[in-house]
Scaffold this motif. Structure first.
Motif, PDB file in Angstrom:
ATOM      1  N   TYR A 279       0.824  -1.205   0.000  1.00 27.61           N
ATOM      2  CA  TYR A 279       0.000   0.000   0.000  1.00 27.61           C
ATOM      3  C   TYR A 279       0.864   1.264   0.000  1.00 27.61           C
ATOM      4  O   TYR A 279       0.551   2.244  -0.682  1.00 27.61           O
ATOM      5  CB  TYR A 279      -0.933  -0.001   1.205  1.00 27.61           C
ATOM      6  CG  TYR A 279      -1.959  -1.103   1.163  1.00 27.61           C
ATOM      7  CD1 TYR A 279      -3.135  -0.952   0.445  1.00 27.61           C
ATOM      8  CD2 TYR A 279      -1.748  -2.298   1.838  1.00 27.61           C
ATOM      9  CE1 TYR A 279      -4.077  -1.967   0.384  1.00 27.61           C
ATOM     10  CE2 TYR A 279      -2.682  -3.324   1.793  1.00 27.61           C
ATOM     11  CZ  TYR A 279      -3.846  -3.146   1.064  1.00 27.61           C
ATOM     12  OH  TYR A 279      -4.765  -4.155   1.014  1.00 27.61           O
TER      13      TYR A 279
ATOM     14  N   ASP B  40       2.073   1.785  -3.395  1.00 24.39           N
ATOM     15  CA  ASP B  40       1.027   2.332  -4.273  1.00 24.39           C
ATOM     16  C   ASP B  40       0.920   3.843  -4.108  1.00 24.39           C
ATOM     17  O   ASP B  40       0.811   4.587  -5.094  1.00 24.39           O
ATOM     18  CB  ASP B  40      -0.319   1.668  -3.957  1.00 24.39           C
ATOM     19  CG  ASP B  40      -0.320   0.185  -4.295  1.00 24.39           C
ATOM     20  OD1 ASP B  40       0.551  -0.239  -5.083  1.00 24.39           O
ATOM     21  OD2 ASP B  40      -1.176  -0.539  -3.759  1.00 24.39           O
TER      22      ASP B  40
ATOM     23  N   ARG C 180      -3.737   5.985  -5.091  1.00 21.90           N
ATOM     24  CA  ARG C 180      -3.378   4.571  -4.933  1.00 21.90           C
ATOM     25  C   ARG C 180      -3.655   3.733  -6.169  1.00 21.90           C
ATOM     26  O   ARG C 180      -2.909   2.811  -6.472  1.00 21.90           O
ATOM     27  CB  ARG C 180      -4.134   3.972  -3.743  1.00 21.90           C
ATOM     28  CG  ARG C 180      -3.813   2.506  -3.507  1.00 21.90           C
ATOM     29  CD  ARG C 180      -4.456   1.947  -2.270  1.00 21.90           C
ATOM     30  NE  ARG C 180      -4.215   0.513  -2.179  1.00 21.90           N
ATOM     31  CZ  ARG C 180      -5.026  -0.410  -2.640  1.00 21.90           C
ATOM     32  NH1 ARG C 180      -6.175  -0.057  -3.196  1.00 21.90           N
ATOM     33  NH2 ARG C 180      -4.737  -1.688  -2.549  1.00 21.90           N
ATOM     34  N   MET C 181      -4.718   4.027  -6.899  1.00 24.37           N
ATOM     35  CA  MET C 181      -5.132   3.176  -8.007  1.00 24.37           C
ATOM     36  C   MET C 181      -5.276   3.972  -9.295  1.00 24.37           C
ATOM     37  O   MET C 181      -5.557   5.172  -9.272  1.00 24.37           O
ATOM     38  CB  MET C 181      -6.470   2.501  -7.691  1.00 24.37           C
ATOM     39  CG  MET C 181      -6.500   1.718  -6.394  1.00 24.37           C
ATOM     40  SD  MET C 181      -5.656   0.133  -6.503  1.00 24.37           S
ATOM     41  CE  MET C 181      -6.775  -0.747  -7.565  1.00 24.37           C
ATOM     42  N   THR C 182      -5.091   3.280 -10.417  1.00 24.59           N
ATOM     43  CA  THR C 182      -5.397   3.819 -11.737  1.00 24.59           C
ATOM     44  C   THR C 182      -6.473   2.940 -12.356  1.00 24.59           C
ATOM     45  O   THR C 182      -6.313   1.713 -12.406  1.00 24.59           O
ATOM     46  CB  THR C 182      -4.151   3.853 -12.636  1.00 24.59           C
ATOM     47  OG1 THR C 182      -3.185   4.753 -12.072  1.00 24.59           O
ATOM     48  CG2 THR C 182      -4.506   4.334 -14.030  1.00 24.59           C
ATOM     49  N   TYR C 183      -7.551   3.563 -12.815  1.00 22.80           N
ATOM     50  CA  TYR C 183      -8.686   2.832 -13.372  1.00 22.80           C
ATOM     51  C   TYR C 183      -8.618   2.914 -14.897  1.00 22.80           C
ATOM     52  O   TYR C 183      -8.631   4.005 -15.469  1.00 22.80           O
ATOM     53  CB  TYR C 183     -10.004   3.427 -12.868  1.00 22.80           C
ATOM     54  CG  TYR C 183     -10.153   3.379 -11.360  1.00 22.80           C
ATOM     55  CD1 TYR C 183     -10.955   2.426 -10.752  1.00 22.80           C
ATOM     56  CD2 TYR C 183      -9.474   4.286 -10.538  1.00 22.80           C
ATOM     57  CE1 TYR C 183     -11.094   2.377  -9.365  1.00 22.80           C
ATOM     58  CE2 TYR C 183      -9.588   4.239  -9.160  1.00 22.80           C
ATOM     59  CZ  TYR C 183     -10.410   3.283  -8.580  1.00 22.80           C
ATOM     60  OH  TYR C 183     -10.534   3.240  -7.215  1.00 22.80           O
TER      61      TYR C 183
ATOM     62  N   LEU D 236      -8.409  -2.282 -12.452  1.00 21.86           N
ATOM     63  CA  LEU D 236      -7.946  -1.478 -11.326  1.00 21.86           C
ATOM     64  C   LEU D 236      -6.486  -1.837 -11.082  1.00 21.86           C
ATOM     65  O   LEU D 236      -6.180  -2.928 -10.585  1.00 21.86           O
ATOM     66  CB  LEU D 236      -8.782  -1.743 -10.076  1.00 21.86           C
ATOM     67  CG  LEU D 236     -10.133  -1.020  -9.964  1.00 21.86           C
ATOM     68  CD1 LEU D 236     -11.123  -1.582 -10.978  1.00 21.86           C
ATOM     69  CD2 LEU D 236     -10.713  -1.168  -8.569  1.00 21.86           C
TER      70      LEU D 236
ATOM     71  N   PRO E 115      -2.962  -1.065  -9.249  1.00 19.28           N
ATOM     72  CA  PRO E 115      -2.281  -0.317  -8.185  1.00 19.28           C
ATOM     73  C   PRO E 115      -1.112   0.476  -8.764  1.00 19.28           C
ATOM     74  O   PRO E 115      -0.374  -0.021  -9.624  1.00 19.28           O
ATOM     75  CB  PRO E 115      -1.787  -1.417  -7.236  1.00 19.28           C
ATOM     76  CG  PRO E 115      -2.657  -2.607  -7.527  1.00 19.28           C
ATOM     77  CD  PRO E 115      -2.972  -2.515  -8.992  1.00 19.28           C
ATOM     78  N   ASN E 116      -0.958   1.705  -8.314  1.00 21.96           N
ATOM     79  CA  ASN E 116       0.100   2.562  -8.854  1.00 21.96           C
ATOM     80  C   ASN E 116       1.492   2.001  -8.595  1.00 21.96           C
ATOM     81  O   ASN E 116       2.420   2.258  -9.354  1.00 21.96           O
ATOM     82  CB  ASN E 116      -0.011   3.967  -8.264  1.00 21.96           C
ATOM     83  CG  ASN E 116      -1.246   4.704  -8.745  1.00 21.96           C
ATOM     84  OD1 ASN E 116      -1.750   4.426  -9.832  1.00 21.96           O
ATOM     85  ND2 ASN E 116      -1.746   5.621  -7.943  1.00 21.96           N
TER      86      ASN E 116
END
Length: 271
Positions: free
Chosen positions: A111, A114, A150-153, A163, A165-166
């Motif tokens: 995490y 991310d 945290r995330m790229t969609y 989804l 995670p960065n």
């Protein structure tokens, strides 16, 4: 000065008092985070103008999303620490924060990675909302719909939502920022009509259109002249995203010109 409000306030050290104080603390921090978010966005834009970097609207939207995500996360953390400070002594709170940070570093390493990846996206213009990308490590291809800390969609080519995670983004292939698209055409013509075919091809490439970035090349990929037929490739570089229109136009022109010169017969195939 504020004595008139005292009767409406809950007793000190009561549960309702701490609830009210915590709520006000959270609201103040949220307002401050909002103001900081606006200041950071304007600082980015001003810095880009000073460095003569023209930020696209997609990049501006991406920065707004990332900065908002960052400030919202910081606002929540600061609010929690301030609320904990109402119940815990400062020395004990700092000890707790040290232990919490150590535990977080070991147990929540993915995490943390991310979030650090999201901060990297904030400062590096790797891709923006609306770009078509391929995440090489995950073999994900699609258009970027949303970017958080945290995330790229990513909306896949089949309509599915990825989804990513960065922290897992290592290799990025950005299709949207390409300078040209291939629009090559293959021709299979009778070997006896090769001279006429070359004349037609040179006429076509003399004026390929404004959406072709450089003069097309006439090549033979296998380097062979067949006894009956020969395959020739017209290598064309079209402006980015214009390849389908360029290929369709050139095929139509080739068909008309080759038919006029009696190069194409009814039973011959053209790719």
């Amino acid at each position: 000065m504020f004595d008139w409000i005292q009767p409406y306030l809950p007793p000190v050290n009561s549960i309702s008092y701490y609830i009210l104080r915590g709520t006000l603390t959270f609201l103040l921090v949220a307002v401050a985070a909002r103001a900081i978010s606006i200041i950071i966005r304007r600082a980015f834009l001003s810095n880009a103008q000073l460095l003569r970097h023209n930020l696209s609207e997609r990049r501006r939207t991406t920065l707004r999303a990332l900065v908002s995500s960052l400030t919202n996360g910081l606002a929540i953390l600061i609010s929690l620490f301030l609320i904990l400070g109402m119940f815990v002594q400062p020395s004990a709170l700092f000890t707790f924060l040290g232990l919490f940070s150590a535990g977080l570093g070991f147990s929540a390493r993915p995490y943390v990675s991310d979030f650090l990846g999201g901060i990297t996206l904030l400062f590096e213009d790797q891709f923006a909302l609306g770009d078509k990308v391929e995440i090489g490590d995950r073999q994900v291809v699609g258009c970027v719909e949303r970017i958080s800390l945290r995330m790229t969609y990513i909306r896949g080519e089949s309509g599915e939502l990825w989804l990513v995670p960065n922290g897992d983004i290592r290799t990025i292939r950005n299709f949207t920022r390409g300078k040209w698209s291939p629009a090559s055409i293959k021709l299979t013509v009778p070997t006896t009509k090769l001279d006429e075919t070359m004349v037609v091809l040179h006429q076509i490439i003399s004026d390929p259109g404004d959406d072709v970035i450089e003069t097309p090349e006439i090549i033979s990929e296998d380097g062979e002249i067949g006894a009956v037929t020969t395959t020739i490739t017209l290598k064309v570089k079209a402006r980015y995203s214009m390849a389908p229109a360029v290929r369709e136009r050139l095929i139509t022109q080739l068909q008309a010109a080759l038919t006029e010169h009696h190069v194409l017969a009814a039973d011959e195939n053209r790719e």
